[in-house]
Design a protein around this motif. Structure first.
Motif, mmCIF file in Angstrom:
data_model
loop_
_atom_site.group_PDB
_atom_site.id
_atom_site.type_symbol
_atom_site.label_atom_id
_atom_site.label_comp_id
_atom_site.label_asym_id
_atom_site.label_seq_id
_atom_site.Cartn_x
_atom_site.Cartn_y
_atom_site.Cartn_z
ATOM 1 N N THR A 136 0.863 -1.184 0.000
ATOM 2 C CA THR A 136 0.000 0.000 0.000
ATOM 3 C C THR A 136 0.899 1.234 0.000
ATOM 4 O OG1 THR A 136 -0.086 0.032 2.431
ATOM 5 C CG2 THR A 136 -1.841 -1.164 1.265
ATOM 6 N N GLY A 137 0.473 2.270 -0.694
ATOM 7 C CA GLY A 137 1.251 3.499 -0.749
ATOM 8 C C GLY A 137 2.187 3.514 -1.933
ATOM 9 N N ASP A 138 2.804 4.683 -2.148
ATOM 10 C CA ASP A 138 3.639 4.856 -3.327
ATOM 11 C C ASP A 138 5.128 4.695 -3.052
ATOM 12 O OD1 ASP A 138 3.929 7.100 -1.794
ATOM 13 O OD2 ASP A 138 3.460 8.537 -3.376
ATOM 14 N N HIS A 139 5.525 4.589 -1.757
ATOM 15 C CA HIS A 139 6.934 4.385 -1.454
ATOM 16 C C HIS A 139 7.071 3.876 -0.031
ATOM 17 C CE1 HIS A 139 6.290 8.258 0.523
ATOM 18 N NE2 HIS A 139 7.465 8.144 1.110
ATOM 19 N N TYR A 140 8.261 3.364 0.282
ATOM 20 C CA TYR A 140 8.555 2.894 1.635
ATOM 21 C C TYR A 140 8.939 4.073 2.521
ATOM 22 C CZ TYR A 140 8.527 -2.058 0.363
ATOM 23 O OH TYR A 140 8.148 -3.316 -0.045
ATOM 24 N N ARG A 141 8.356 4.115 3.703
ATOM 25 C CA ARG A 141 8.642 5.178 4.661
ATOM 26 C C ARG A 141 9.618 4.754 5.757
ATOM 27 N NH1 ARG A 141 3.992 6.132 2.231
ATOM 28 N NH2 ARG A 141 3.249 8.296 2.020
ATOM 29 N N VAL A 142 9.860 3.451 5.868
ATOM 30 C CA VAL A 142 10.773 2.899 6.870
ATOM 31 C C VAL A 142 11.818 2.061 6.136
ATOM 32 C CG1 VAL A 142 10.968 1.421 8.910
ATOM 33 C CG2 VAL A 142 8.979 2.908 8.634
ATOM 34 N N PHE A 143 13.062 2.159 6.580
ATOM 35 C CA PHE A 143 14.147 1.542 5.827
ATOM 36 C C PHE A 143 14.126 0.016 5.843
ATOM 37 C CE2 PHE A 143 18.420 -0.318 5.751
ATOM 38 C CZ PHE A 143 18.792 0.034 4.461
ATOM 39 N N THR A 144 13.924 -0.608 7.008
ATOM 40 C CA THR A 144 14.104 -2.059 7.109
ATOM 41 C C THR A 144 13.232 -2.848 6.133
ATOM 42 O OG1 THR A 144 14.828 -1.869 9.410
ATOM 43 C CG2 THR A 144 14.068 -4.032 8.682
ATOM 44 N N PRO A 145 11.932 -2.573 6.020
ATOM 45 C CA PRO A 145 11.161 -3.306 5.003
ATOM 46 C C PRO A 145 11.607 -2.986 3.578
ATOM 47 C CG PRO A 145 9.792 -1.647 6.077
ATOM 48 C CD PRO A 145 11.048 -1.753 6.876
ATOM 49 N N TYR A 146 12.096 -1.747 3.358
ATOM 50 C CA TYR A 146 12.631 -1.424 2.038
ATOM 51 C C TYR A 146 13.877 -2.264 1.756
ATOM 52 C CZ TYR A 146 14.720 1.167 -1.829
ATOM 53 O OH TYR A 146 15.272 1.497 -3.041
ATOM 54 N N TRP A 147 14.745 -2.396 2.741
ATOM 55 C CA TRP A 147 15.957 -3.212 2.586
ATOM 56 C C TRP A 147 15.605 -4.648 2.199
ATOM 57 C CZ3 TRP A 147 20.941 -4.017 1.991
ATOM 58 C CH2 TRP A 147 21.583 -5.123 2.557
ATOM 59 N N ARG A 148 14.594 -5.213 2.860
ATOM 60 C CA ARG A 148 14.195 -6.582 2.524
ATOM 61 C C ARG A 148 13.690 -6.676 1.092
ATOM 62 N NH1 ARG A 148 12.119 -6.694 8.050
ATOM 63 N NH2 ARG A 148 10.077 -6.030 7.260
ATOM 64 N N ALA A 149 12.858 -5.721 0.698
ATOM 65 C CA ALA A 149 12.325 -5.746 -0.670
ATOM 66 C C ALA A 149 13.423 -5.467 -1.696
ATOM 67 C CB ALA A 149 11.194 -4.725 -0.800
ATOM 68 N N TRP A 150 14.309 -4.558 -1.363
ATOM 69 C CA TRP A 150 15.397 -4.158 -2.262
ATOM 70 C C TRP A 150 16.347 -5.320 -2.526
ATOM 71 C CZ3 TRP A 150 20.775 -3.460 -1.827
ATOM 72 C CH2 TRP A 150 21.371 -2.549 -2.717
ATOM 73 N N THR A 151 16.703 -6.053 -1.463
ATOM 74 C CA THR A 151 17.634 -7.166 -1.631
ATOM 75 C C THR A 151 17.014 -8.306 -2.446
ATOM 76 O OG1 THR A 151 16.944 -8.039 0.530
ATOM 77 C CG2 THR A 151 18.937 -6.691 0.478
ATOM 78 N N ALA A 152 15.689 -8.415 -2.420
ATOM 79 C CA ALA A 152 15.016 -9.468 -3.179
ATOM 80 C C ALA A 152 14.736 -9.060 -4.618
ATOM 81 C CB ALA A 152 13.694 -9.843 -2.487
ATOM 82 N N CYS A 153 14.977 -7.779 -4.938
ATOM 83 C CA CYS A 153 14.638 -7.266 -6.267
ATOM 84 C C CYS A 153 15.723 -7.666 -7.274
ATOM 85 C CB CYS A 153 14.527 -5.739 -6.205
ATOM 86 S SG CYS A 153 14.020 -4.972 -7.751
ATOM 87 N N ALA A 154 15.300 -8.128 -8.442
ATOM 88 C CA ALA A 154 16.249 -8.453 -9.510
ATOM 89 C C ALA A 154 16.915 -7.171 -10.002
ATOM 90 C CB ALA A 154 15.533 -9.160 -10.653
ATOM 91 N N ARG A 155 18.232 -7.224 -10.162
ATOM 92 C CA ARG A 155 18.967 -6.055 -10.650
ATOM 93 C C ARG A 155 19.394 -6.277 -12.096
ATOM 94 N NH1 ARG A 155 21.674 -6.614 -5.657
ATOM 95 N NH2 ARG A 155 23.600 -7.236 -6.747
ATOM 96 N N ARG A 156 19.509 -5.177 -12.799
ATOM 97 C CA ARG A 156 19.913 -5.285 -14.190
ATOM 98 C C ARG A 156 21.394 -5.671 -14.285
ATOM 99 N NH1 ARG A 156 22.948 -1.085 -15.612
ATOM 100 N NH2 ARG A 156 22.929 0.778 -14.295
ATOM 101 N N GLU A 157 21.763 -6.198 -15.426
ATOM 102 C CA GLU A 157 23.136 -6.598 -15.677
ATOM 103 C C GLU A 157 24.034 -5.368 -15.773
ATOM 104 O OE1 GLU A 157 25.676 -8.907 -19.222
ATOM 105 O OE2 GLU A 157 23.487 -8.644 -19.358
ATOM 106 N N VAL A 158 25.254 -5.490 -15.241
ATOM 107 C CA VAL A 158 26.245 -4.424 -15.382
ATOM 108 C C VAL A 158 26.749 -4.420 -16.820
ATOM 109 C CG1 VAL A 158 28.520 -3.588 -14.666
ATOM 110 C CG2 VAL A 158 26.940 -4.523 -12.969
ATOM 111 N N LEU A 159 26.749 -3.252 -17.447
ATOM 112 C CA LEU A 159 27.094 -3.126 -18.865
ATOM 113 C C LEU A 159 28.531 -2.672 -19.047
ATOM 114 C CD1 LEU A 159 23.844 -1.261 -19.954
ATOM 115 C CD2 LEU A 159 24.350 -3.694 -20.281
ATOM 116 N N ALA A 160 29.217 -3.298 -19.993
ATOM 117 C CA ALA A 160 30.565 -2.870 -20.348
ATOM 118 C C ALA A 160 30.494 -1.569 -21.149
ATOM 119 C CB ALA A 160 31.258 -3.954 -21.172
ATOM 120 N N PRO A 161 31.581 -0.825 -21.234
ATOM 121 C CA PRO A 161 31.584 0.356 -22.105
ATOM 122 C C PRO A 161 31.334 -0.050 -23.554
ATOM 123 C CG PRO A 161 33.536 0.312 -20.696
ATOM 124 C CD PRO A 161 32.879 -1.019 -20.554
ATOM 125 N N PRO A 162 30.797 0.829 -24.360
ATOM 126 C CA PRO A 162 30.615 0.504 -25.784
ATOM 127 C C PRO A 162 31.961 0.201 -26.435
ATOM 128 C CG PRO A 162 29.506 2.556 -25.197
ATOM 129 C CD PRO A 162 30.359 2.194 -24.038
#
Length: 429
Positions: A136-162
């Motif tokens: 519920t809501g548009d953003h996290y207001r407390v860090f700890t639940p954000y940390w849990r969600a953030w660590t579970a979030c898939a991250r994009r691949e690191v890109l090499a320079p062109p």
């Protein structure tokens, strides 16, 4: 696609740059552009920015391209360059600040009016600000639940320079802004940032949790100016750190950075208005504020932190919390005064982090303990037990022995040039 303009802002690098990488893959020609925005004062960051732009230009030239530099309004200049290059699109890395988002809206409208494409890419944070949301809501207001969600979030691949950047001929490159008088001792640019990252991960990361609050040794990474200007990619930093001994506490700090960015994305008034109202009665005390800024309060660890800031454009993270708590909780001076001063002097003065942390320490932000007070005497004794940090920046106290150096200074006769302390309120708070 024939030609794309890539408008740089807080992403001054060639490694892990999604907009640049995609443009080089999809278009025949790419026009890298940076506009020195006349609406933004560089304050004390002009030297670092100049070095970062020079380094970026050299990196692009090594890849066969060129960095175009202009001065003025970013939207007007981007449209002018796009027309000169006959570009079909303008691409940027997305930002979260109110100013940055207004700029993106204006760019989108200008491109639409000229029948050009416009795209916004990730790159300023590890996880884009709107990608991690609570149920519920548009953003996290407390860090700890954000940390849990953030660590579970898939991250994009690191890109090499062109492999190659092909910039069309006939476009005047423009000049790097004049380098102001040196301020601070941290060199600007992606090359310097990547060297610092590499050495710090190899030599210091394993001991980060144990020593990151040590004031005298300062075992922090000092990567924040490079993260602010995008000289290093936060996604790349997290990816390189992950799995190494000592990584989690360090990665947690990068998550805090993303946390403040998603707060600003949802609450753009963070620099001017209380995130959470605490009904604090602020004091108007110009004399006390001036003493705090000058590092002349009479509280040794506070004065050391404020003098380090003025001399180096940098302050140890724990010292930032101590001086912030002293200003807002002891002197009861509004957090905006402290935040504005930091924005003036810090090389790493990032909108989201600066204002998020000032509101946190003042008790009006995301801290779940709004009445928290950092006692400067206790903090100094604990984190600078031999007084090395204080002596480094407050030479008047060089001969004071360690058991006394963190006491609010009271001497008979007084030390010449060093003040009797401004009453910090209850020192046991």
């Amino acid at each position: 696609m024939e030609t794309v303009v890539v408008l740089f802002n807080r992403d001054l690098r060639v490694h892990d740059h999604p907009a640049l990488a995609e443009a080089c893959a999809q278009a025949r020609f790419v026009v890298p552009l940076f506009v020195v925005d006349q609406g933004i004062r560089p304050r004390q960051r002009g030297r670092f920015l100049s070095e970062a732009l020079s380094d970026l230009r050299e990196s692009l030239r090594d890849l066969g391209g060129e960095l175009l530099l202009r001065q003025g309004d970013p939207v007007d200049e981007a449209m002018r360059v796009a027309e000169q290059a006959r570009a079909e699109a303008v691409w940027v890395s997305g930002d979260v600040t109110p100013y940055g988002r207004r700029r993106e809206r204006r760019l989108a409208e200008a491109c639409e009016g000229r029948r050009m494409g416009f795209r916004v890419f990730p790159g300023v944070t590890v996880v884009p600000a709107g990608d991690v949301r609570p149920g519920t809501g548009d953003h996290y207001r407390v860090f700890t639940p954000y940390w849990r969600a953030w660590t579970a979030c898939a991250r994009r691949e690191v890109l090499a320079p062109p492999w190659e950047v092909r910039t069309p001929d006939g476009l005047p490159p423009g000049e790097v802004p004049a380098r102001p008088k040196a301020y601070g001792n941290i060199p600007g640019g992606e090359s310097a940032g990547r060297r610092r990252l590499d050495l710090w991960l190899k030599l210091c990361l394993a001991d980060y949790d144990e020593g990151h609050d040590d004031l005298s040794e300062d075992r922090t990474s000092m990567l924040s100016p490079y993260l602010h200007f995008g000289c290093v990619s936060p996604n790349d930093v997290v990816t390189q750190a992950a799995g190494r001994p000592g990584a989690e506490p360090f990665v947690r700090q990068l998550c805090w950075r993303d946390f403040h960015h998603q707060v600003v994305y949802a609450f753009g008034d963070l620099s001017r208005r209380d995130y959470r109202s605490r009904d604090v009665r602020w004091r108007d005390d110009p004399e006390a504020l001036a003493a705090w800024k000058a590092g002349m309060t009479g509280i040794p660890v506070v004065d050391a932190g404020m003098r380090q800031l003025r001399a180096e454009g940098w302050m140890h993270n724990r010292a930032r919390l101590i001086v912030g708590s002293y200003l807002t909780k002891h002197l009861r001076i509004h957090w905006r005064e402290g935040g504005d001063h930091f924005m003036d002097l810090l090389l790493d003065a990032d909108f989201a982090n600066n204002w998020g942390n000032w509101q946190w320490v003042a008790g009006t932000g995301n801290d779940t303990r709004p009445n928290r007070v950092l006692n400067p005497v206790r903090q100094g004794r604990k984190l600078d037990p031999e007084g090395e940090y204080v002596r480094r920046y407050v030479p008047e106290l060089a001969d004071v022995p360690a058991p006394l150096i963190h006491e609010p200074w009271k001497a008979s006769p007084p030390i010449p040039g060093y003040p009797a302390p401004i009453d910090p309120g209850t020192m046991d708070a």
